[in-house]
Motif scaffolding. Structure first.
Motif, PDB file in Angstrom:
ATOM      1  N   LEU A  97      -2.001  13.902  -0.273  1.00 12.68           N
ATOM      2  CA  LEU A  97      -2.594  12.588  -0.530  1.00 12.68           C
ATOM      3  C   LEU A  97      -2.968  11.885   0.773  1.00 12.68           C
ATOM      4  O   LEU A  97      -2.860  10.657   0.882  1.00 12.68           O
ATOM      5  N   ALA A  98      -3.420  12.656   1.755  1.00 16.58           N
ATOM      6  CA  ALA A  98      -3.722  12.081   3.072  1.00 16.58           C
ATOM      7  C   ALA A  98      -4.754  10.965   2.981  1.00 16.58           C
ATOM      8  O   ALA A  98      -4.740  10.024   3.777  1.00 16.58           O
ATOM      9  N   ASP A  99      -5.636  11.027   1.976  1.00 15.27           N
ATOM     10  CA  ASP A  99      -6.714  10.028   1.888  1.00 15.27           C
ATOM     11  C   ASP A  99      -6.311   8.780   1.110  1.00 15.27           C
ATOM     12  O   ASP A  99      -7.114   7.885   0.918  1.00 15.27           O
ATOM     13  N   LYS A 100      -5.045   8.702   0.664  1.00 21.18           N
ATOM     14  CA  LYS A 100      -4.651   7.579  -0.191  1.00 21.18           C
ATOM     15  C   LYS A 100      -3.763   6.562   0.532  1.00 21.18           C
ATOM     16  O   LYS A 100      -3.188   5.684  -0.115  1.00 21.18           O
ATOM     17  N   ALA A 101      -3.663   6.663   1.849  1.00 22.95           N
ATOM     18  CA  ALA A 101      -2.711   5.808   2.582  1.00 22.95           C
ATOM     19  C   ALA A 101      -2.943   4.325   2.323  1.00 22.95           C
ATOM     20  O   ALA A 101      -2.000   3.548   2.212  1.00 22.95           O
ATOM     21  N   LEU A 159       2.009   9.626   7.564  1.00 20.46           N
ATOM     22  CA  LEU A 159       0.725  10.303   7.349  1.00 20.46           C
ATOM     23  C   LEU A 159       0.919  11.812   7.230  1.00 20.46           C
ATOM     24  O   LEU A 159       0.261  12.470   6.423  1.00 20.46           O
ATOM     25  N   GLN A 201      -0.076  11.302  -8.832  1.00 17.21           N
ATOM     26  CA  GLN A 201      -0.206  10.887  -7.431  1.00 17.21           C
ATOM     27  C   GLN A 201       0.903   9.922  -7.053  1.00 17.21           C
ATOM     28  O   GLN A 201       1.476  10.004  -5.974  1.00 17.21           O
ATOM     29  N   THR A 219       0.847  -1.182   0.000  1.00 16.92           N
ATOM     30  CA  THR A 219       0.000   0.000   0.000  1.00 16.92           C
ATOM     31  C   THR A 219       0.890   1.241   0.000  1.00 16.92           C
ATOM     32  O   THR A 219       2.095   1.159   0.234  1.00 16.92           O
ATOM     33  N   ASP A 242       0.077  14.009   3.906  1.00 18.11           N
ATOM     34  CA  ASP A 242      -0.704  15.236   3.990  1.00 18.11           C
ATOM     35  C   ASP A 242       0.027  16.368   3.263  1.00 18.11           C
ATOM     36  O   ASP A 242      -0.563  17.143   2.520  1.00 18.11           O
TER      37      ASP A 242
END
Lengths: 291, 254
Positions: free
Chosen positions: B140-144, B132, B155, B107, B136
Motif C-alpha cells: 500500500l505504498a501509494d496510500k500513505a 513507508l 486495505q 491519515t 510497501d
C-alpha cells in the motif's frame, strides 16, 4: 411490417422507437420558484417599511453605533464570553473525565457538581458570588499547622469582574461537562483498545485518539453554548457590570431613545454571532477530517 | 528446548457469573504460528485480549518473552500494575482486530507513526521512513496520505498490520482478522500474514480460515466452552480429529 411469419425481434414490438440515447429531464419544481419570488417581494416590502418608518430613528442608531460607551460595553461582553467560556471548557473537560472515571469518588463528586450548578439559577449564582464577602470577610489559604500561604479581604478579591467570571464560568462548566461526556462516549470502544494495544498510556490515548474524535460530536452543541453565553453575559447587569446590553439600557434610561439603542445592541449581537458561526463551521470542517 | 514466547498456565477469566476461560494451558514457541479455532463464544478472542492485558484475568499466570504482562509477582501473588506500566509491556505485543480499529481522524501514515513517536520516542523522520517501508511491504505504498475511510476493508486491515509491526513487536495477535471482510478481500490479508509468518514472526491467530491454518500454522488448537478441547499439528487435527466435539465443529464448517 414485413410480410409472412411474425418476427420476434420486430423493432415495433419491443423496446423504444430509436436506439439513440434520449435526453433525461429531472423533475421540475415550478411552485418552489413561484414561492421564492413571493418571499423576496414580502421581504423587500418589510425592509422598505423598516427603513422608511421614522419611528425607528435610524439616524440615532447610526449616531450610537460606534459610540465610545457602546464599544466599551461590547468589549466587556466579548471579554466575559471568552473568559467564562474558557473556564467552562477547561473545568467541564475535567468534570467529564471525572464523571467517566472508574473511581467512584471522582465520578460522584462530578455528579454532585453538575447537579448543583445546573439546578441553581445563574442569576442567583452571580448575586451569591458578588455578596460572598458578607458570608466570609476574609479568604485565607493556610497549611494545617498554621502557616498562612495567602490571605486577603474578600471584597478585594471578589470584584464585579471576578464575581461575574466565577458565576458564569462555574455554571457553564456543568453544562459543558455533559456535552463533553456525550462526545467521549460517542467514540467507539475499539479505538481505545487499539491504542492500548499499541502501548499508548491513558493520557496519550485521551489527547491523541479519543478527544479529537469526540470533538466532532462536541463542537455543534458547544457552538450553541458559546452563542448562548454571548447573550447570557447580559445577566451581569444585576451586579452592576456594564456589558453591551446594560450600556444600551443605561443610555436610553437617560435619553428615552429606547428602540434605537436596543437596535444598536441587537445589531452588535448579530455581528458577533455571525462571526462565531463562521468559526464554528471552520472547526467542524477541521475535526470532520477522515469522516 | 527453548523458552516459549508465550507461556500460559491455568488461565481463568470470568465475565460476571459466566466463566469464559476455565483453566487454559498453552505454549507458543518463538517463531511459530499458532492458530486457534472454535465456535463463537468459546473464549478464543478473550484469550487473546488477556495476553496483552486488555482484559483482567481472574486466575492463572501468563508470560510473554519470559515476563509477566500486567502483573507483578510478590510472595506467590499477582498484583495488577497501573495502566502506565502495563502500556510499556503491551508495546512489545502487536494486535490486529476483526474490525481493524484504525484511527479515522488520522491519515494512513499518521496511524502507523503515532505509536512509535509517542510511545517509543522514535524521531519523526525515522518513524516515517520505517512506515513507508512497512506500507510497501503490505502493498500500500501509494496510500500513505489517504484516510482510512477511503480504503477498502482489506486495505484497512493491511494498514492495521503495518501499524502493529511499526512497534517491532515480539509477538503478533490476530483476532479474526478476515471475518469482517468481503470474501474477495480475504486473500490479500492472508497473503500479508503468510509473508509475516515466513519472516519468522511469532503469531497467534484466531481464525475461521481452516485452509490458512493448515498451510501456515505450526500448531492448531480447538477451543470450546472456555477450554482447549484438542491440539496438534494442523494437518493431523483437521484430517483426523480425535475428539467428538472437534469432529462435530469441523463437519459444520467444512
Amino acid at each position: 411490417m414485413s410480410s409472412g411469419a411474425v418476427d420476434p425481434v420486430d423493432s415495433d414490438l419491443v423496446g423504444p422507437a430509436s436506439d439513440e440515447a434520449m435526453q433525461v429531464i429531472p423533475l421540475r419544481h415550478p411552485w418552489t420558484w413561484a414561492a421564492s419570488v413571493l418571499v423576496v417581494l414580502v421581504a423587500a416590502g418589510v425592509a422598505w417599511s423598516v427603513a422608511t418608518n421614522p419611528a425607528f430613528q435610524w439616524p440615532v442608531v447610526a449616531q450610537y453605533f460606534f459610540d465610545g460607551q457602546i464599544l466599551a460595553g461590547l468589549r466587556r461582553t466579548l471579554e466575559l464570553t471568552v473568559a467564562a467560556m474558557a473556564l467552562g471548557l477547561v473545568l467541564g473537560t475535567a468534570l467529564a473525565v471525572m464523571r467517566l472515571s472508574d473511581n467512584k469518588l471522582l465520578s460522584t463528586l462530578s455528579w454532585l457538581y453538575i447537579w448543583f450548578f445546573r439546578s441553581v439559577p445563574v442569576l442567583v449564582q452571580l448575586i451569591f458570588w458578588y455578596n460572598f464577602g458578607a458570608l466570609y470577610a476574609h479568604i485565607t489559604l493556610a497549611l494545617p499547622w498554621g502557616t498562612v500561604l495567602y490571605s486577603a479581604s474578600t471584597n478585594d478579591v471578589i470584584t464585579p469582574l471576578t464575581a461575574a467570571l466565577t458565576g458564569l464560568g462555574l455554571a457553564q462548566a456543568a453544562y459543558t461537562a455533559e456535552v463533553i461526556r456525550a462526545g467521549i462516549l460517542s467514540v467507539a470502544p475499539g479505538q481505545t483498545r487499539a491504542a492500548k494495544a499499541l502501548g499508548m498510556g491513558p493520557v496519550t490515548i485521551f489527547i491523541r485518539i479519543v478527544f479529537p474524535q469526540a470533538m466532532r460530536v462536541i463542537i455543534p452543541p458547544v457552538g450553541n453554548e458559546v452563542i448562548s453565553m454571548v447573550k447570557g453575559t447580559s445577566l451581569v447587569s444585576v451586579i452592576a457590570m456594564a456589558d453591551l446590553l446594560y450600556t444600551a439600557q443605561l443610555i436610553y434610561a437617560r435619553t428615552y431613545e429606547t428602540i434605537p439603542l436596543l437596535i444598536v445592541a441587537s445589531l452588535w449581537y448579530l455581528a458577533i454571532v455571525s462571526v462565531l458561526s463562521v468559526a464554528q463551521h471552520a472547526l467542524e470542517r477541521h475535526y470532520g477530517r477522515g469522516a | 528446548m527453548t523458552e516459549p514466547m508465550v507461556r500460559i498456565r491455568g488461565l481463568r477469566k470470568r465475565f460476571g457469573e459466566k466463566e469464559v476461560l476455565c483453566g487454559i494451558d498453552m505454549d507458543v514457541r518463538p517463531g511459530s504460528v499458532m492458530c486457534i479455532i472454535g465456535p463463537s463464544g468459546s473464549g478464543k478472542s478473550t484469550l487473546l485480549s488477556c495476553i496483552n492485558h486488555l482484559e483482567r484475568i481472574d486466575g492463572g499466570t501468563m508470560w510473554v518473552g519470559g515476563e509477566l504482562v500486567g502483573y507483578r509477582e510478590q510472595a506467590g501473588k499477582l498484583y495488577e500494575l497501573p495502566e502506565r506500566k502495563v502500556a510499556g509491556m503491551r508495546a512489545r505485543i502487536g494486535m490486529v482486530f476483526q474490525h481493524f480499529n484504525l484511527f479515522p481522524h488520522m491519515t494512513v501514515l499518521r496511524n502507523i507513526i503515532e505509536a512509535p513517536i509517542r510511545v517509543k520516542r522514535v524521531p519523526a523522520a525515522q518513524a516515517r521512513a520505517k512506515a513507508l517501508l512497512l506500507l510497501d511491504r503490505v502493498g500500500l505504498a501509494d496510500k500513505a496520505a489517504a484516510f482510512p475511510s477511503q480504503l477498502s476493508g482489506g486495505q484497512q486491515q493491511r494498514v492495521a498490520i503495518a501499524r502493529a509491526l511499526a512497534m517491532e513487536p515480539q509477538l503478533m495477535l490476530f483476532d479474526e482478522p478476515t471475518s469482517a471482510l468481503d470474501p474477495e478481500l480475504v486473500g490479500e490479508v492472508l497473503a500479508v500474514m503468510r509473508d509475516l509468518a515466513a519472516s519468522g514472526m511469532t503469531m497467534m491467530v484466531v481464525t475461521h480460515e481452516l485452509a490458512f491454518a493448515r498451510e501456515v500454522g505450526d500448531d492448531l488448537v480447538f477451543m470450546a466452552d472456555g477450554r482447549v478441547v484438542e491440539r496438534g499439528s494442523p494437518r493431523t487435527l483437521l484430517a483426523s480429529p480425535r475428539e467428538p466435539r472437534t469432529r462435530e465443529f469441523l463437519s459444520r464448517v467444512l
